[in-house]
Every structure is written in C-alpha cells, then in structure tokens.
Design an enzyme around this catalytic site. Structure first.
Site, PDB file in Angstrom:
ATOM      1  N   HIS A 131       0.837  -1.207   0.000  1.00 33.37           N
ATOM      2  CA  HIS A 131       0.000   0.000   0.000  1.00 33.37           C
ATOM      3  C   HIS A 131       0.872   1.258   0.000  1.00 33.37           C
ATOM      4  O   HIS A 131       0.689   2.154  -0.830  1.00 33.37           O
ATOM      5  CB  HIS A 131      -0.926  -0.022   1.228  1.00 33.37           C
ATOM      6  CG  HIS A 131      -1.752   1.209   1.384  1.00 33.37           C
ATOM      7  ND1 HIS A 131      -3.039   1.292   0.904  1.00 33.37           N
ATOM      8  CD2 HIS A 131      -1.483   2.407   1.963  1.00 33.37           C
ATOM      9  CE1 HIS A 131      -3.526   2.505   1.182  1.00 33.37           C
ATOM     10  NE2 HIS A 131      -2.594   3.186   1.836  1.00 33.37           N
ATOM     11  N   GLU A 132       1.819   1.317   0.927  1.00 30.20           N
ATOM     12  CA  GLU A 132       2.670   2.514   1.030  1.00 30.20           C
ATOM     13  C   GLU A 132       3.581   2.652  -0.192  1.00 30.20           C
ATOM     14  O   GLU A 132       3.789   3.762  -0.689  1.00 30.20           O
ATOM     15  CB  GLU A 132       3.478   2.499   2.332  1.00 30.20           C
ATOM     16  CG  GLU A 132       2.637   2.497   3.599  1.00 30.20           C
ATOM     17  CD  GLU A 132       1.616   3.632   3.727  1.00 30.20           C
ATOM     18  OE1 GLU A 132       1.738   4.663   3.024  1.00 30.20           O
ATOM     19  OE2 GLU A 132       0.684   3.486   4.532  1.00 30.20           O
ATOM     20  N   HIS A 135       1.728   4.197  -3.018  1.00 26.69           N
ATOM     21  CA  HIS A 135       1.722   5.668  -2.979  1.00 26.69           C
ATOM     22  C   HIS A 135       3.015   6.226  -3.579  1.00 26.69           C
ATOM     23  O   HIS A 135       2.985   7.212  -4.311  1.00 26.69           O
ATOM     24  CB  HIS A 135       1.554   6.178  -1.554  1.00 26.69           C
ATOM     25  CG  HIS A 135       0.191   6.000  -0.993  1.00 26.69           C
ATOM     26  ND1 HIS A 135      -0.970   6.335  -1.666  1.00 26.69           N
ATOM     27  CD2 HIS A 135      -0.211   5.505   0.205  1.00 26.69           C
ATOM     28  CE1 HIS A 135      -2.011   6.072  -0.903  1.00 26.69           C
ATOM     29  NE2 HIS A 135      -1.586   5.549   0.240  1.00 26.69           N
ATOM     30  N   HIS A 141      -5.458   6.443  -2.796  1.00 24.67           N
ATOM     31  CA  HIS A 141      -6.339   5.512  -2.086  1.00 24.67           C
ATOM     32  C   HIS A 141      -7.462   5.066  -3.008  1.00 24.67           C
ATOM     33  O   HIS A 141      -7.872   5.792  -3.906  1.00 24.67           O
ATOM     34  CB  HIS A 141      -6.917   6.154  -0.825  1.00 24.67           C
ATOM     35  CG  HIS A 141      -5.908   6.282   0.262  1.00 24.67           C
ATOM     36  ND1 HIS A 141      -5.728   7.424   0.971  1.00 24.67           N
ATOM     37  CD2 HIS A 141      -5.017   5.394   0.746  1.00 24.67           C
ATOM     38  CE1 HIS A 141      -4.769   7.244   1.854  1.00 24.67           C
ATOM     39  NE2 HIS A 141      -4.317   6.016   1.736  1.00 24.67           N
ATOM     40  N   CYS A 142      -7.943   3.855  -2.777  1.00 24.65           N
ATOM     41  CA  CYS A 142      -8.966   3.229  -3.611  1.00 24.65           C
ATOM     42  C   CYS A 142     -10.236   3.024  -2.798  1.00 24.65           C
ATOM     43  O   CYS A 142     -10.178   2.795  -1.588  1.00 24.65           O
ATOM     44  CB  CYS A 142      -8.434   1.888  -4.127  1.00 24.65           C
ATOM     45  SG  CYS A 142      -9.566   1.007  -5.210  1.00 24.65           S
ATOM     46  N   CYS A 147      -9.061  -3.977  -2.383  1.00 23.93           N
ATOM     47  CA  CYS A 147      -7.832  -3.543  -3.061  1.00 23.93           C
ATOM     48  C   CYS A 147      -6.766  -3.188  -2.031  1.00 23.93           C
ATOM     49  O   CYS A 147      -7.063  -2.617  -0.977  1.00 23.93           O
ATOM     50  CB  CYS A 147      -8.135  -2.325  -3.941  1.00 23.93           C
ATOM     51  SG  CYS A 147      -6.683  -1.666  -4.803  1.00 23.93           S
ATOM     52  N   CYS A 166      -6.855  -3.778  -7.350  1.00 19.28           N
ATOM     53  CA  CYS A 166      -8.072  -3.908  -8.146  1.00 19.28           C
ATOM     54  C   CYS A 166      -7.712  -3.600  -9.603  1.00 19.28           C
ATOM     55  O   CYS A 166      -6.634  -3.040  -9.869  1.00 19.28           O
ATOM     56  CB  CYS A 166      -9.155  -2.959  -7.629  1.00 19.28           C
ATOM     57  SG  CYS A 166      -8.825  -1.215  -7.951  1.00 19.28           S
ATOM     58  N   CYS A 169      -6.642   0.123 -10.203  1.00 24.06           N
ATOM     59  CA  CYS A 169      -5.331   0.474  -9.639  1.00 24.06           C
ATOM     60  C   CYS A 169      -4.201  -0.224 -10.403  1.00 24.06           C
ATOM     61  O   CYS A 169      -3.145   0.370 -10.629  1.00 24.06           O
ATOM     62  CB  CYS A 169      -5.276   0.135  -8.153  1.00 24.06           C
ATOM     63  SG  CYS A 169      -6.294   1.241  -7.132  1.00 24.06           S
TER      64      CYS A 169
END
Length: 180
Positions: A131-132, A135, A141-142, A147, A166, A169
């Site tokens: 996740h990080e 970025h 963000h989704c 996701c 997803c 993304c």
C-alpha cells in the site's frame, strides 16, 4: 524500477523474505531486501509511540540522499507509529521524497490478545507495505475495500483487503510505469 525494503534490526525475525516476495507479487516489481542502518527516532514518551514523519525525515536525510537512492524505499519498523491528528498509523508514505515507513506493532496478534500467527503478521505487513509503496509509485487511495490501495483504519479492514490491486489500480500502475 524496483523498490528497496529496509528492515529495522528489532523487527520480528523470519518474516522479511516472505513479506518482500508478497510485495513483489502484489505490485509486480523487483524488491531488494536490506537491513536498515537508520537510527529510529521521533519517540514521544507521552504517547509511547514514534512520529512517522520524523522517521521519514531521517530516512530521507540520512539514507536516501547520502547514498543517492533513486528507487522507492520502504522502512519496516516494530515500533508503534502516529502522525499528529491520529491515534496511530499502520504506515505513512512521502511520495515527494520516495520514502515510506510501516510499523508491525499493531500487526501482531499479541497486540490484540490473540494467538500468535506468523502468517497473519506476514500478510498484514505485505499488504500495508505494498500500500505505502503504491503511494510512492503514484497510486492514490482506492474505494474498493479488497484492493491493497484501500485505506484501512482498523485491523479488520486491513485483514479484509486482498493481496492484490483492483483492476483500476493495476491499470493506473501500469500506465505510470509505461508498461501498458
């Protein structure tokens, strides 16, 4: 382009390689694993937590600039993190500096009085790490709760996420990397 994942020396042992492999699979990028030479500072005695922004400052100033690192860098630490205005954060990214930090403190089942599980710890660390890094690679963000780019505010939300992007993304990442 790849990503460098630095591990604090006090991080839980034995999870580094599986976490890095999962991050590589989720984002479809090479991941380089290394032990962190960074001194973790930003401790707030009143909160018994570390300021994630202070850690990112140190990471950028001491490591990225000194060694002229061009790829995104993720630092994994065992200390509980916060940013002003939040009780805690699982992680924090600073895309402009190419640096992110993730804490394993709230990923361990023992924190919640549950039975220990390396599988849970690996799963959570990989998802939040991806996740990080997402970025750092330009993803936002989704809205999709499954996701990896969904922003979890609880452990249950983090656990609900899948170890994948997803379709929207994934497409955005491919476009940013020029692989579409």
């Amino acid at each position: 382009m790849g990503v460098k994942v630095l591990w604090d020396q006090q991080s839980p042992p034995g999870i580094q390689l599986p976490v890095c492999r999962n991050i590589a699979m989720i984002l479809d990028i090479p991941v380089d694993l290394a032990e962190s030479p960074i001194l973790i500072d930003g401790y707030d005695r009143g909160r018994n937590q570390h300021d994630a922004r202070t850690i990112l400052d140190r990471l950028q100033n001491t490591f990225i600039r000194r060694y002229e690192i061009r790829d995104p860098v993720l630092l994994v630490v065992p200390r509980d993190l916060y940013v002003n205005g939040c009780d805690f954060v699982f992680g924090l990214a600073r895309p402009s500096g190419g640096a992110a930090v993730v804490s394993t403190a709230r990923f361990e089942n023992a924190y919640y009085g549950r039975m220990e599980s390396d599988d849970d710890l690996i799963d959570r660390t990989a998802k939040e790490g991806a996740h990080e890094i997402g970025h750092l690679l330009g993803l936002d963000h989704c809205e999709s709760v499954e996701c990896v780019m969904f922003r979890p505010s609880t452990l249950a939300e983090l656990d609900r996420k899948k170890k994948m992007l997803c379709p929207a993304c994934r497409q955005a990442l491919l476009q940013r990397q020029g692989r579409e």
